[in-house]
Write an enzyme that holds these catalytic residues in place. Structure first.
Site, mmCIF file in Angstrom:
data_model
loop_
_atom_site.group_PDB
_atom_site.id
_atom_site.type_symbol
_atom_site.label_atom_id
_atom_site.label_comp_id
_atom_site.label_asym_id
_atom_site.label_seq_id
_atom_site.Cartn_x
_atom_site.Cartn_y
_atom_site.Cartn_z
ATOM 1 C CE LYS A 1 -3.954 1.987 2.536
ATOM 2 N NZ LYS A 1 -4.802 1.878 3.747
ATOM 3 C CB SER B 1 -8.634 1.161 5.680
ATOM 4 O OG SER B 1 -9.272 2.409 5.579
ATOM 5 C CB SER C 1 -8.204 3.808 2.668
ATOM 6 O OG SER C 1 -7.334 3.162 3.581
#
Lengths: 495, 95
Positions: free
Chosen positions: A79, A183, A159
């Site tokens: 990420k 997330s 997210s």
């Protein structure tokens, strides 16, 4: 079997048996990224091919010498919130569009030490603030799943949406995520993969770009529950650079999967039966309860009375911490700078132009609830309600070993839906936020499809630092559900 | 309690986010909506409940007061948007 369709566990066995090389495995993923990333936008940055292959060759050499680490030769996505030395790290924000960290985050350093091969940096909501991956400065991520007979572009959740889409579509065997209010778990559910938010303190936060420091926690996003255990084992561990890092020993998490769950007590919290819950989700939850009962678990009704206040508490505490954490983006020491005649002018223009609308609003919300005159009414009040939310969990875990709930109140929705009203968007996190507030571990496991062909997940929540029981129950659920569906867009389709 | 434009402007100033007047009203409405929604917490009785700070799973540690890092000036400066030699540069702040 295509190399891009393997689990971490299968790939590791294949590498150890020399059925294929780490170079072949890496190349297959680079090819898949080349074919699909323009469409999915799952990666913001793909690492240069020669660097990826060099890392894979080093892994092959270690296998040849019999010195392979836990994640050796396994191609993963990272990420773009984890700082990676010498590799652009943006947090999906314009303000960090060209930020190249001179250091490596503790979690990614551990993965590299374990031999993982990084493919690139995955897309996310700007600064991890969002539940649909629509606030990235580098464009939205497309969910690789489609509704039956409908080509509408669906969101991957957020997210960690780029990580979830990449793992679901075969652009990485697994990926790192971070979870502040859901997330990891919500995008995992939306994309039909496994996502684990460990106990707060299990993985170091050092070098991970901060959103809300008392909630942020890194974790694995994978294709199986055993993989989540394996990858967590590589990511977790004490780090003196993070004052909230736990120095408890890291168990062999992957061994927890497959252990009998007979006699475990599974709590079903009454308050999660939210009004207006889609029938299909309620039914799947009932199915999950039945599966665990068949596996020998005892099912117990429990109550977490402050559940309904979780979201409102979260949307005071998280913005407050965000406003404080994001004060560092001033255009002076790193990041993009907008010029102005005065120093205050530089700050104001840099931050107005560098942050997107959602991030600006959260900073402003946080500034408000922390400001003189409002601090007690909002922030202090929220911290007290948070104590009550945590007590609910601690008390429930006196009666039961884990809790079982749905992960999200809906399947993936279309881009453009839920966009106008922030509160409507926040409701996505209604089932994931309470565990974040309490700091307890929680796992999302894909268990079925809705009538439109989209994946749905169930969530298993456990005691502080008891990821092992969470993984055991997750493994039982996974075995019973036998979820083997593939999204419309994936590396093995149409090749 | 409804959020007014003057307070919104003050908050933006505190947060050092330069908003045009046209944007201020939009931001005011968004924040006002969220504040109205979080007001539901007023019905929770928190009498005698201590605030939760962090997640309280680990006690804060102490360590020896020694230098553990440093000598990386060039690495740190490599990220600066503007610099001059070993310094960050900003506009003149003293007239």
């Amino acid at each position: 079997m295509m190399l891009t369709g393997l689990t971490l566990t299968e790939a590791r066995a294949g590498l150890a048996a020399r059925k294929f090389s780490a170079r072949e495995l890496a190349q297959a993923h680079l090819d898949a990224i080349g074919r699909l990333n323009t469409q999915l936008n799952a990666y913001i940055t793909v690492l240069p091919e020669q660097d990826v292959l060099a890392a894979a060759d080093a892994a092959d050499a270690r296998y040849a010498k019999g010195e392979a680490g836990l994640m050796d030769g396994l191609p993963v996505g990272v990420k773009d919130l984890f700082c990676t030395k010498g590799v652009k790290t943006t947090a999906a924000s314009k303000i960090l569009a060209n930020f190249v960290p001179p250091y490596e985050s503790s979690v990614t350093a551990r993965l590299l030490d374990a031999g993982a091969v990084f493919l690139g940096k995955t897309n996310l909501d700007e600064f991890a603030m969002g539940s649909a991956n629509i606030t990235s400065a580098f464009g939205s991520v497309l969910n690789p799943w489609k509704r039956k007979g409908d080509d509408a572009a669906l969101v991957p959740g957020g997210s960690s949406g780029g990580s979830a889409a990449a793992v679901a579509a075969g652009l990485a065997l697994a990926a790192t995520g971070t979870d502040t209010g859901g997330s990891i778990r919500q995008p995992a559910a939306f994309c039909g993969i496994v996502g684990l938010k460990p106990t707060y303190g299990r993985c170091s936060r050092w070098g991970t770009i901060a959103f809300a420091s008392s909630l942020d926690q890194a974790g694995p996003m994978t294709r199986s529950v055993a993989d989540a255990g394996l990858m967590l084992e590589a990511m977790a561990g004490f780090d003196e650079k993070d004052s909230t890092s736990s120095n408890r020993p890291v168990p062999e998490f992957s061994k927890a999967v497959g252990k009998s769950v007979k006699g475990l007590r599974v709590g079903i919290p009454a308050e999660y039966r939210a009004p207006g819950m889609p029938e299909e989700i309620a039914r799947l939850w009932e199915q999950g309860i039945a599966w665990l009962r068949e596996a020998g678990c005892e099912v117990v009704d429990v109550s977490l009375p402050h559940t309904k206040y979780g979201l409102a508490t979260y949307y005071i505490i998280a913005p407050a911490e965000c406003s404080s954490n994001l004060a560092r983006y001033d255009g002076i020491r790193f990041g993009e700078r907008q010029d102005a005649p005065t120093l205050d002018g530089i700050y104001e223009r840099t931050r107005a132009e560098g942050f997107g609308q959602e991030v600006r609003n959260r900073i402003l919300m946080g500034t408000y609830v922390l400001s003189a005159g409002y601090y007690d009414a909002y922030y202090l009040k929220a911290q007290k309600v948070r104590t009550l939310i945590k007590r609910d969990f601690v008390q429930a875990f006196e009666q039961v070993d884990v809790l079982l709930t749905p992960t999200a109140p809906s399947a993936a929705f279309a881009q453009g839906e839920n966009m106008d009203d922030p509160v409507q968007m926040y409701l996505n996190d209604i089932f994931t936020v309470p565990a974040s507030m309490a700091g307890v571990p929680a796992l999302s496991v894909p268990v079925g499809l809705d009538s439109r062909g989209l994946p749905l997940g169930l969530q298993i929540i456990g005691r502080h630092f008891d990821e092992e029981t969470v993984l055991s129950v997750g493994g039982a659920l996974e075995a019973a559900a036998g979820f083997a569906h593939k999204p419309t867009l994936h590396a093995e389709a149409g090749v | 309690m409804s959020l007014d434009l003057a307070t919104t402007r003050r908050i933006a100033k505190l947060a050092r986010i330069g908003l045009e007047d046209a944007e201020l009203e939009n931001v005011r409405q968004k924040l006002d909506g969220i504040l109205g929604w979080v007001d539901q917490l007023s019905e929770v009785d928190v009498e005698g409940v201590p605030p939760m700070v962090g997640t309280e799973t680990e006690a804060l540690r102490q360590r020896e007061d020694v230098v553990t890092d440093g000598n990386c000036r060039d690495a740190i400066l490599s990220c600066a948007p503007e610099k001059s030699g070993p310094f960050y540069t900003v506009p003149k702040v003293v007239e």
